[in-house]
Design an enzyme around this catalytic site. Structure first.
Site, mmCIF file in Angstrom:
data_model
loop_
_atom_site.group_PDB
_atom_site.id
_atom_site.type_symbol
_atom_site.label_atom_id
_atom_site.label_comp_id
_atom_site.label_asym_id
_atom_site.label_seq_id
_atom_site.Cartn_x
_atom_site.Cartn_y
_atom_site.Cartn_z
ATOM 1 N N GLU A 70 0.722 -1.125 0.089
ATOM 2 C CA GLU A 70 -0.156 0.051 -0.008
ATOM 3 C C GLU A 70 0.769 1.355 -0.113
ATOM 4 O O GLU A 70 0.488 2.175 -0.339
ATOM 5 C CB GLU A 70 -1.012 -0.075 1.246
ATOM 6 C CG GLU A 70 -2.068 -1.129 1.088
ATOM 7 C CD GLU A 70 -2.914 -0.847 -0.131
ATOM 8 O OE1 GLU A 70 -3.061 0.224 -0.601
ATOM 9 O OE2 GLU A 70 -3.733 -1.987 -0.518
ATOM 10 N N SER A 115 -53.864 -14.902 20.522
ATOM 11 C CA SER A 115 -54.622 -14.805 21.598
ATOM 12 C C SER A 115 -53.785 -14.100 22.928
ATOM 13 O O SER A 115 -54.532 -13.827 23.851
ATOM 14 C CB SER A 115 -55.161 -16.088 22.258
ATOM 15 O OG SER A 115 -55.871 -16.706 21.170
#
Lengths: 779, 174
Positions: free
Chosen positions: A200, A480
């Site tokens: 890099e 429910s």
């Protein structure tokens, strides 16, 4: 500050433009000269100001992130006192989680010894938000699973209450949607650094932020190729780019980056920049979360720390810098290998490794683990909740500040046990009901019942997985589970008692889409009439719907709202059977309000947050809001207790003694897609949801599925009975289940229910009524 | 009665005979009935006894559990309140409530702190929580209603305050 500067420069920019226009229209040379001089002057001032602004921004970023101490997240502290229900091995487990050392002779803080029934501890000093706990030398006697006595060995006095330091269970960056594992430069293996610089930024130690030669080289390569094939950015430029992540590729941005890179180099030395780079660079994506830095990337790809990687693995990580998604080794292994080998070649070319070393490394497979590892925390679901509550309740600036200490309500002992119980019972259900392997999913939320504290949370079958948190994000039909709201609304109105008669006959209703809907009971039978309590206890659809329509859909919605459901609800009849979707946490909130006697408290996971200097940012104090009259809530709770005795959850009677008075409700949705159970004792509330992620049918009702998981989890908690105080003017009567008329103790089908005195039924049922087989076949 | 049901009943009766202290109470009756259901409905209702769950070993907590711990925290909270350190006092009371969450006096003390902090709606809710847990402690209830009256008066609800005072009066006349 930054913003005002930006605005100022923009304004002056306009002025210059105006001046330039004037210059173009000017005639005399002197004016031109003077104007250009002014323009130049203004220009340089602006450039200088702009540089100062860039300098401010980049330093702010760098300083903000460089030493970023993560926020420390603590579990609840264990409070010890005589009479506490605590086994010796639980105390020892807690001490181990606190990294107390077992020793022969207790000396320094953070050591303990066990002799028979006695545990001797030298505790650590610890500062809480509400004061400091001193270091203490104590002896704790535990017998029969109960703390018998705590003695201070220095003062030789009894200790009424001993608070241990809390378990540190995670370190997070609350302002970011990401975790990091920070590395210090001196811990980073040399090989990695060599590989990184070789590929890099070869001139890293020579350049001053920008590498002109590298740019020229890249430019040349790009011109020849006719497209951008090479970048000439230095590590410093890349670091700047990572700080201000933006994908725009503009010359202006490049220029800014270059200036900031040079400014960084001006202020900080190479080592500091390199360290920041190693922790900042973007190296992958884990679902929603970005993977930044080599420390986390090492764990993300190889599930091991950086220092335990070898050459080929370092090369792979370095290769990812160029494009973590393009070279993703899990998705594009061939591409990734090519890139890795290129990195190895570069290292050979520059003499960092020999040809032979490179050769061996190239032979190696990529070595990435198949699955991405879970969060860096052991308890990702709970941590997810903590993060969300932090972001909801605190300003970003506060969360950005470093070194926060977050005190939560989390109980690691309960969590660990619940995870185990959840896994085992779900595995068992899958086998028992022959459900396709690993398709059954679920979630659970455990809270206390008086202070609104969430003590544990399960987000899915794999509790270490940091992905989809079903406890918060599985928004499913509740079936429910919604019914108690209807009954509570009815009882609140004052027009009903638990023995009021409800019609159980076919009914036709207009649906949301205008179609006619005739709901059925789960067993497809109609019973003509049933007493009100039976409609809830046996979860009968038709009587519940009729009751809801009588009370009014808006009233039921309003009741849900009072219970703590903030989500906007559409008031359609199908709502009464739970055709509304909510998360397990929302259900826990609603049932919490019922369990807490009608007092709403927002469920919380955080008790306090302290800043770096130990000052509280804000405390989450206990708040309660009286939402209901005590009487209707009492009647509802008594009915929900019957659910666990004789109703849809009566299998609880197998596993729990009756005096615990457990209350709760089952929930099942159409085609058995969702299985719910919400229930509570006097001290713990647990909500369990089971279902498939694809919302397909899994074949479990609330009773056959979630209730099983719930029972197993609750069976390992230290429960106290649920015994709500009898409000004034309430009395119990024996009621015949079938007719709702007065009955007597010992009569078949008689059940004891509370009534406001004077509202009890005045007629009596036959004691020797036939067998009660009306309510056998419910969900 | 079907024979399998008789058999089960027999088994239970003999069990009850063996352990003379174990009464066959009303709660036991449905067990017989439930066990006699068809396998199909057992599957539906989840009645079959899970191989995994054992009967919960429940130990009645002693009523004195944590009493001295709570007394200690209560006393400290009182001291902090006197010194005007109301937030610290509240934190101490919250700790005490984690030990004895149904202690009506603790809820009342917390209500008192919120009242001093002029957080009236919170003070009222806490006082109502205290009332809901006070059982036969009439004097405590009266004190709570008086607090509610003050909170309502201070937040501009004189009518509500009167109603609360009436409640207090009624109770103290009992």
């Amino acid at each position: 500050m930054a913003k005002t500067r930006k605005r100022a420069s923009a304004k002056s920019g306009k002025k210059t433009a105006r001046r330039r226009r004037r210059k173009a229209g000017g005639s005399r040379l002197r004016t031109i000269l003077r104007v250009s001089l002014i323009a130049l002057l203004v220009g340089s001032v602006l450039a200088a100001l702009y540089t100062v602004y860039l300098d401010y921004r980049i330093r702010d970023q760098f300083e903000g992130k460089r030493w970023a101490l993560p926020a420390r997240v603590y579990a609840r502290p264990l409070e010890l006192y005589a009479g506490l229900n605590l086994a010796q091995k639980e105390l020892v487990a807690e001490l181990k989680q606190l990294h107390y050392r077992p020793v022969k002779r207790v000396g320094s803080p953070g050591t303990f010894s066990v002799k028979g029934s006695q545990v001797e501890i030298r505790t650590r000093q610890f500062t809480f938000w509400d004061g400091s706990e001193p270091e203490r030398h104590v002896r704790i006697r535990i017998g029969g699973g109960v703390v018998q006595q705590i003695r201070d060995l220095d003062s030789r006095e009894g200790v009424p209450l001993l608070r241990l330091d809390p378990v540190l269970f995670a370190s997070i960056y609350p302002a970011h949607n990401e975790d990091r594992i920070l590395v210090k430069l001196d811990q980073v293996p040399e090989t990695l650094l060599k590989a990184l610089l070789a590929v890099e930024d070869r001139q890293f130690y020579q350049h001053s932020g920008v590498d002109i030669r590298a740019i020229a080289r890249a430019l040349w390569a790009n011109l020849r190729a006719g497209r951008a094939v090479q970048g000439g950015s230095t590590l410093t430029q890349q670091l700047v780019k990572n700080y201000f992540l933006s994908n725009k590729r503009s010359l202006w941005r490049k220029l800014n980056e270059a200036i900031m890179a040079m400014l960084l180099e001006w202020h900080y030395d190479k080592q500091e920049i390199l360290e920041a780079y190693l922790n900042e660079v973007y190296l992958g994506q884990d679902g929603q979360r970005a993977v930044h830095g080599f420390g986390l990337a090492s764990r993300f790809y190889f599930q091991r720390p950086l220092k335990r990687l070898s050459l080929h693995q370092f090369a792979l990580l370095v290769g990812l810098v160029k494009g973590a998604s393009f070279y993703d080794p899990r998705r594009f292994p061939k591409r990734a290998k090519k890139r890795r080998d290129l990195v190895l070649e570069q290292m050979t070319l520059q003499g960092h490794i020999s040809d032979a070393q490179a050769g061996i490394a190239k032979q190696k497979p990529l070595g990435v683990t198949a699955a991405t590892p879970g969060s860096i925390s052991r308890y990702p679901a709970f941590l997810d909740l903590v993060r969300r509550q932090l972001r909801r309740d605190y300003r970003d600036e506060d969360l950005m500040s470093e070194g926060l200490r977050i005190f939560t309500t989390f109980d690691p002992i309960i969590q660990a046990r619940a995870e185990q119980d959840f896994r085992k019972s779900v595995d068992w259900l899958e086998r028992q009901h022959r459900i396709e392997d690993k398709q059954l999913q679920g979630a659970a939320v455990i809270t206390d019942v008086q202070q609104g504290e969430i003590v544990a949370m399960i987000g899915g079958r794999d509790p270490k997985f940091a992905g989809f948190n079903r406890a918060l994000d599985a928004i499913r039909q509740v079936g429910s589970l919604v019914k108690p709201a209807t009954y509570l609304a009815a009882l609140q109105s004052g027009d009903y008692t638990l023995a009021s008669i409800l019609q159980d006959q076919p009914i036709e209703l207009l649906n949301e889409d205008g179609s006619i809907w005739s709901p059925n009971n789960y067993d497809k039978l109609f019973r003509d009439t049933v007493p009100l309590f039976a409609g809830l206890v046996y979860s009968l659809n038709v009587p519940s719907i009729r009751l809801g329509m009588e009370v009014g859909l808006d009233t039921v919605s309003e009741t849900l709202n009072q219970l703590g459901i903030i989500r906007p609800l559409k008031a359609y009849p199908s709502m009464l059977l739970g055709a509304i979707a909510m998360s397990p946490l929302e259900m826990a909130q609603a049932y919490y309000t019922i369990a807490a006697g009608g007092f709403y408290s927002p469920l919380r996971s955080i008790r306090a947050v302290l800043d770096n200097s130990g000052e509280p940012l804000q405390r989450y104090a206990l708040t309660v809001q009286a939402q209901f009259d005590p009487v209707p809530i009492y009647l509802l709770n008594a009915t929900l207790q019957q659910v666990g005795r004789i109703g849809t959850a009566r299998s609880l009677a197998w596993s729990f003694p009756d005096e615990l008075g457990l209350a709760g409700k089952t929930g099942t949705t159409d085609d058995l897609r969702d299985s719910w159970f919400a229930g509570y004792s006097g001290n713990f509330l647990t909500v369990v949801w089971l279902g498939r992620d694809d919302n397909g049918s899994m074949g479990l009702t609330g009773a056959t599925g979630a209730l099983r998981v719930w029972s197993r989890i609750m069976s390992h908690l230290k429960l106290i009975p649920f015994q709500p105080d009898l409000p004034e003017g309430i009395e119990y009567f024996w009621i015949d289940q079938k007719s709702g008329l007065l009955s007597a103790q010992g009569c078949e089908g008689a059940v004891q229910l509370p009534f406001i005195i004077g509202t009890e039924p005045d007629q009596e049922a036959d004691c020797l009524s036939d067998e009660v087989d009306l309510f056998n076949d419910y969900e | 009665m079907r024979p399998d049901r008789l058999l089960l009943l027999g088994a239970i009766v003999s069990l009850a005979a063996c352990t003379a202290q174990l009464p066959v109470t009303e709660q036991d009756a449905p067990v017989v009935e439930e066990r006699s259901q068809s396998l199909e409905s057992e599957r539906q209702t989840g009645e079959q006894k899970p191989a995994t769950a054992k009967t919960y070993a429940y130990r009645t907590p002693s009523s004195s559990a944590g009493r001295s711990a709570v007394a200690d925290l209560r006393e400290k909270a009182r001291l902090q309140t006197d010194q005007g350190k109301l937030n610290q006092a509240a934190a101490l009371l919250e700790r005490a409530l984690r030990i004895q969450p149904r202690d009506a006096l603790l809820w009342n003390q917390l209500a008192d702190i919120r009242l001093r902090q002029k957080r009236y709606p919170q003070a009222e809710s806490l006082a109502r929580k205290s009332i809901s847990l006070a059982g036969q402690q009439t004097r405590l209830k009266v004190r709570n209603w008086r607090m509610i009256a003050t909170a309502r008066q201070q937040s501009g609800n004189p009518e509500g305050a009167k109603r609360a005072l009436r409640q207090a009066e009624q109770l103290s006349n009992q």
